[in-house]
Write an enzyme that holds these catalytic residues in place. Structure first.
Site, PDB file in Angstrom:
ATOM      1  N   ARG A   1       0.630  -1.426   0.062  1.00 38.66           N
ATOM      2  CA  ARG A   1       0.211   0.020  -0.459  1.00 38.66           C
ATOM      3  C   ARG A   1       1.062   0.923   0.340  1.00 38.66           C
ATOM      4  O   ARG A   1       1.822   1.331   0.587  1.00 38.66           O
ATOM      5  CB  ARG A   1      -1.047  -0.085   1.362  1.00 38.66           C
TER       6      ARG A   1
ATOM      7  N   LYS B   1       3.273 -13.580  11.968  1.00 36.98           N
ATOM      8  CA  LYS B   1       3.448 -14.241  13.525  1.00 36.98           C
ATOM      9  C   LYS B   1       2.083 -13.640  14.351  1.00 36.98           C
ATOM     10  O   LYS B   1       2.168 -12.352  14.668  1.00 36.98           O
ATOM     11  CB  LYS B   1       4.749 -14.395  14.219  1.00 36.98           C
TER      12      LYS B   1
ATOM     13  N   GLY C   1       9.275 -19.432  11.162  1.00 39.83           N
ATOM     14  CA  GLY C   1      10.569 -19.971  11.747  1.00 39.83           C
ATOM     15  C   GLY C   1      10.710 -18.710  11.603  1.00 39.83           C
ATOM     16  O   GLY C   1      11.205 -17.838  11.246  1.00 39.83           O
TER      17      GLY C   1
ATOM     18  N   LYS D   1       6.354 -17.237  20.051  1.00 37.54           N
ATOM     19  CA  LYS D   1       8.236 -16.701  20.579  1.00 37.54           C
ATOM     20  C   LYS D   1       8.051 -15.092  20.812  1.00 37.54           C
ATOM     21  O   LYS D   1       9.191 -14.376  21.326  1.00 37.54           O
ATOM     22  CB  LYS D   1       8.710 -17.334  19.734  1.00 37.54           C
TER      23      LYS D   1
ATOM     24  N   ASP E   1      12.954 -20.667  16.083  1.00 36.01           N
ATOM     25  CA  ASP E   1      12.322 -19.116  16.523  1.00 36.01           C
ATOM     26  C   ASP E   1      12.830 -18.498  18.134  1.00 36.01           C
ATOM     27  O   ASP E   1      13.015 -16.988  18.135  1.00 36.01           O
ATOM     28  CB  ASP E   1      11.515 -19.256  15.899  1.00 36.01           C
TER      29      ASP E   1
ATOM     30  N   SER F   1      15.747  -8.428  16.146  1.00 36.17           N
ATOM     31  CA  SER F   1      14.680  -8.804  16.753  1.00 36.17           C
ATOM     32  C   SER F   1      13.678  -7.749  17.057  1.00 36.17           C
ATOM     33  O   SER F   1      14.223  -7.209  18.526  1.00 36.17           O
ATOM     34  CB  SER F   1      14.143 -10.305  17.752  1.00 36.17           C
ATOM     35  N   ARG F   2      12.790  -7.195  16.763  1.00 35.93           N
ATOM     36  CA  ARG F   2      11.855  -6.017  17.234  1.00 35.93           C
ATOM     37  C   ARG F   2      11.670  -6.416  18.157  1.00 35.93           C
ATOM     38  O   ARG F   2      11.201  -5.625  19.495  1.00 35.93           O
ATOM     39  CB  ARG F   2      11.199  -5.716  15.981  1.00 35.93           C
ATOM     40  N   ASN F   3      10.620  -7.575  18.960  1.00 36.89           N
ATOM     41  CA  ASN F   3      10.253  -8.068  20.236  1.00 36.89           C
ATOM     42  C   ASN F   3      11.269  -7.574  20.899  1.00 36.89           C
ATOM     43  O   ASN F   3      10.743  -7.607  22.074  1.00 36.89           O
ATOM     44  CB  ASN F   3       9.727  -9.357  19.595  1.00 36.89           C
TER      45      ASN F   3
ATOM     46  N   GLU G   1       5.249  -7.697  17.113  1.00 37.84           N
ATOM     47  CA  GLU G   1       3.921  -8.575  17.184  1.00 37.84           C
ATOM     48  C   GLU G   1       3.506  -9.257  17.939  1.00 37.84           C
ATOM     49  O   GLU G   1       2.268  -9.530  18.425  1.00 37.84           O
ATOM     50  CB  GLU G   1       4.321  -9.372  15.884  1.00 37.84           C
TER      51      GLU G   1
END
Ligand SMILES: NC(=O)C1=CN([C@@H]2O[C@H](COP(=O)(O)OP(=O)(O)OC[C@H]3O[C@@H](n4cnc5c(N)ncnc54)[C@H](OP(=O)(O)O)[C@@H]3O)[C@@H](O)[C@H]2O)C=CC1
Ligand SMILES: O=C(CO)COP(=O)(O)O
Length: 311
Positions: free
Chosen positions: A30, A94, A121, A176, A229, A239-241, A261
């Site tokens: 978008r 995810k 994964g 995860k 993962d 990793s953003r998390n 997420e």
């Protein structure tokens, strides 16, 4: 034979780069203007990848990969379902939908087309984009279709393993992220690597408890989509998390435009756990923490003060 990837964020673009080395791909986003990928700056896509903001240009693709974030998938499917429905669909996101409690495949199932698959994964978009070796899980209830998708989406460096356990694969990838936030908090708060190992192990037990209660197979959780993962995202600042958790643990701010997420998934999972009387201490603490209902100190205390029990 053309693959379309819907969602030109980091993961969609990385998959376009990887699959574009093997054949024609159309990447839709978008508001996507030109070939520059905002979420993966500097990525040079192969010439075989068409980049567009016009969804009609994906109509001649025989396979669709959906890589919009989990909380956007339901709306996306509601808006564009008629266009997607008749072709094989592979969810690449995810998480658990906050409004419905559904996973990505369950949302795609509402379209009534061929059995949807999920690709999940351990794989950072940046690694896939530059062609580093990666192994992922492709889950599809229809094993013949799953085998076809496995062959179609594997490349010399992107190795797909197949399973019919869709719920297990989905939940491994969703849960995860919650544990990665918690691991980031542990490191950010200065609790050390031993505490992180404890968190990951007890977090894995919690993932297993939740997933088995929803019909998953234990061996799926032990595979790439769960254990694999979990290891990747709980141990890497890519990793953003995990990075979001680090910021929480350090009491620092975090860019709200970043896709994390695990935040919404923690809320969704904690709510399911509450209504189904499942013991989910880590997810419950993460949900309360991201909602600002408890402090980091209280979250840590809530886990350390639980009654002693058998492993
Ligand atoms: N990045 C990674 O390393 C990996 C990501 N994943 C998964 O892939 C999924 C997508 O993540 P990722 O690509 O990293 O996220 P990004 O934040 O990089 O990009 C998200 C993309 O989705 C678009 N988007 C957001 N909402 C909508 C909507 N309603 N309709 C259409 N497009 C929308 C965004 O557009 P806009 O910029 O306009 O907001 C953006 O292009 C997630 O579920 C993630 O867990 C899986 C493995 C690896
Ligand atoms: O899912 C991922 C790697 O497998 C990406 O993790 P983050 O969304 O935390 O960056």
């Amino acid at each position: 034979m053309k693959i379309a990837i819907l969602g030109s964020g980091a993961f969609g673009a990385a998959l376009a780069a990887a699959l574009g080395r093997e054949g024609p791909v159309v990447l839709w986003g978008r508001g996507q203007a030109g070939r520059e990928i905002r979420r993966l700056p500097g990525l040079v896509l192969p010439g075989s990848v068409t980049v567009t903001a016009d969804l009609a240009q994906t109509d001649d693709a025989d396979l669709l990969l959906l890589s919009v974030p989990m909380q956007a998938l339901g709306r996306f499917v509601a808006d564009h379902g008629a266009r997607l429905a008749s072709r094989p669909l592979v969810a690449c996101c995810k998480g658990v939908d906050l409004t419905t409690g559904l996973g990505p495949v369950e949302i795609l199932d509402t379209l009534g087309g061929p059995a949807p698959a999920v690709l999940t994964g351990p794989s950072f978009a940046a690694d896939i984009a530059i062609g580093l070796p990666t192994a992922l899980t492709l889950a599809c209830r229809d094993d013949a279709l799953g085998a076809h998708l496995q062959a179609r989406l594997s490349t010399p460096v992107l190795r797909l393993y197949r399973t019919p356990d869709v719920i297990g694969a989905e939940l491994g990838g969703a849960l995860k992220n919650v544990m990665a936030i918690a691991a980031g908090v542990v490191i950010g708060a200065g609790l050390g690597d031993s505490a992180r190992a404890a968190l990951m192990t007890r977090g894995y037990a919690e993932m297993l408890r939740f997933a088995l209660a929803r019909g998953a197979r234990a061996e799926t959780l032990a595979g790439l989509s769960g254990f694999g993962d979990l290891v990747l995202t709980c141990t890497s600042a890519q990793s953003r998390n995990f990075s979001f958790g680090l910021s929480l643990g350090r009491g620092e701010s975090f860019d709200p435009a970043t896709t994390v997420e695990g935040a919404a998934t923690a809320r969704a999972v904690a709510e399911i756990g509450r209504t189904q009387a499942l013991d989910l201490p880590v997810s419950t603490a993460v949900a309360a923490l991201v909602d600002g209902r408890i402090t980091v100190t209280e979250a840590i205390q809530s886990l350390l003060s639980r009654p002693l029990k058998q492993e």
